[in-house]
Structures are given as structure tokens and as C-alpha cells.
Write an enzyme that holds these catalytic residues in place. Sequence first.
Site, short mmCIF file in Angstrom:
data_model
loop_
_atom_site.label_atom_id
_atom_site.label_comp_id
_atom_site.label_asym_id
_atom_site.label_seq_id
_atom_site.Cartn_x
_atom_site.Cartn_y
_atom_site.Cartn_z
N ARG A 19 8.91 9.27 11.92
CA ARG A 19 8.60 7.85 12.01
C ARG A 19 8.42 7.31 10.60
NH1 ARG A 19 10.48 8.10 16.59
NH2 ARG A 19 9.17 8.31 18.44
N GLU B 66 0.44 -17.44 -8.16
CA GLU B 66 1.28 -18.03 -9.20
C GLU B 66 2.78 -17.87 -8.92
OE1 GLU B 66 1.42 -14.53 -12.56
OE2 GLU B 66 -0.18 -15.99 -12.69
#
Length: 181
Positions: A37, A140
Site C-alpha cells: 500500500r 507568501e
Amino acid sequence: MDRFEEKTLTSTTLYEGKVISLRVEEVELPDGKWAKRELVDHPGAVAILPITNDGKIVFVEQYRKALNRSLVEIPAGKIEPGESKEITAIRELEEETGYRSDQFTYLQSFATSPGFANEIIHLYIARGLEKVEKPAEGDEDEFIHLIECTIEEAEQMLVDERIYDAKTAFAVLFAKNLLKQ
């Protein structure tokens, strides 16, 4: 115990980033066979359905590199370490929209991509919005355009695929029932 539980045999972290980490696990399936997985770990996020006093929904439009296009979304953000979901909701609403609210109501939590990621989004509705004179600065590297529209306009953006992400589509369905009552 879940009858479909997959028992972890090994777990290897391949990448740890600012937002996600990636690991591969070998698991034993319910029938005794093994499988791999590939899993994404995410700290969780909060999404806010902001509704103005005149019944409009506040959306943000921003570019999403993973899809190489701009999307119209409800404000949302990652839960920072040590931060409660409620504080994340308050912070993200102000950073992304310039609005503040003292009327937050929890709606529901949901998994975004449970086939490979453990991200859970906690959805809140915010009413009684007030524009903040000097809002807290957002990230930002985040460029946002605000859109305020009716539920009918939001439904059309779903049809036009301007709203294309699951959290926002989910929130629009909530809003449709809420605003038409």
C-alpha cells in the site's frame, strides 16, 4: 475488529515534506495474502463555508499546480501542529478572505481520498462575517482572488467545472439546502 482489516507487516517512510509524507506498507490481507500500500499522511485540514449577511458564499480562486489550472474553492487550510480545528478555521478564513466571524458552526468531517491518503477535512460554516481592516497575512506563495456569489451562481460553477474539488462541491450541496430554507 474490522473483518476487512489489513495488518501492517512493514512500514517504510519514503518522503517527509512540509504538507505530506509518503510511506509504503506491506500488509497482510484478510485472506492471508500480502499486498503493498502506497499511503500519503496528512495532518488534516479545515474548510470554511463563509456566508455573508446577504446570503452570498465567499469563494477563493487560486491556481492548483496538481491540476495545472485555477479553481474556485471555499477557503481551507492545513491544521498546524498544536492548533485546534476551530483556531485553524478562524485563521484560514481571515488569511484567505479578509473576513472574520464569531459564528462558526461545525458541519461535518470527511475523508478526501481514503484509497491512498488519511487526510480528513473538517467543514465549518461561518456567518456574521465582518471585513477585517488589516487581515492576517496568508502564505507568501498563495495568490488568491475573492469571489462572492449566490448559491445559483455556485451551482453553475459546478456545472462549468470552475468548482472542481470535492470539499467545495460538498459544501455547495450543504449551502444549497441551507440557503433555500
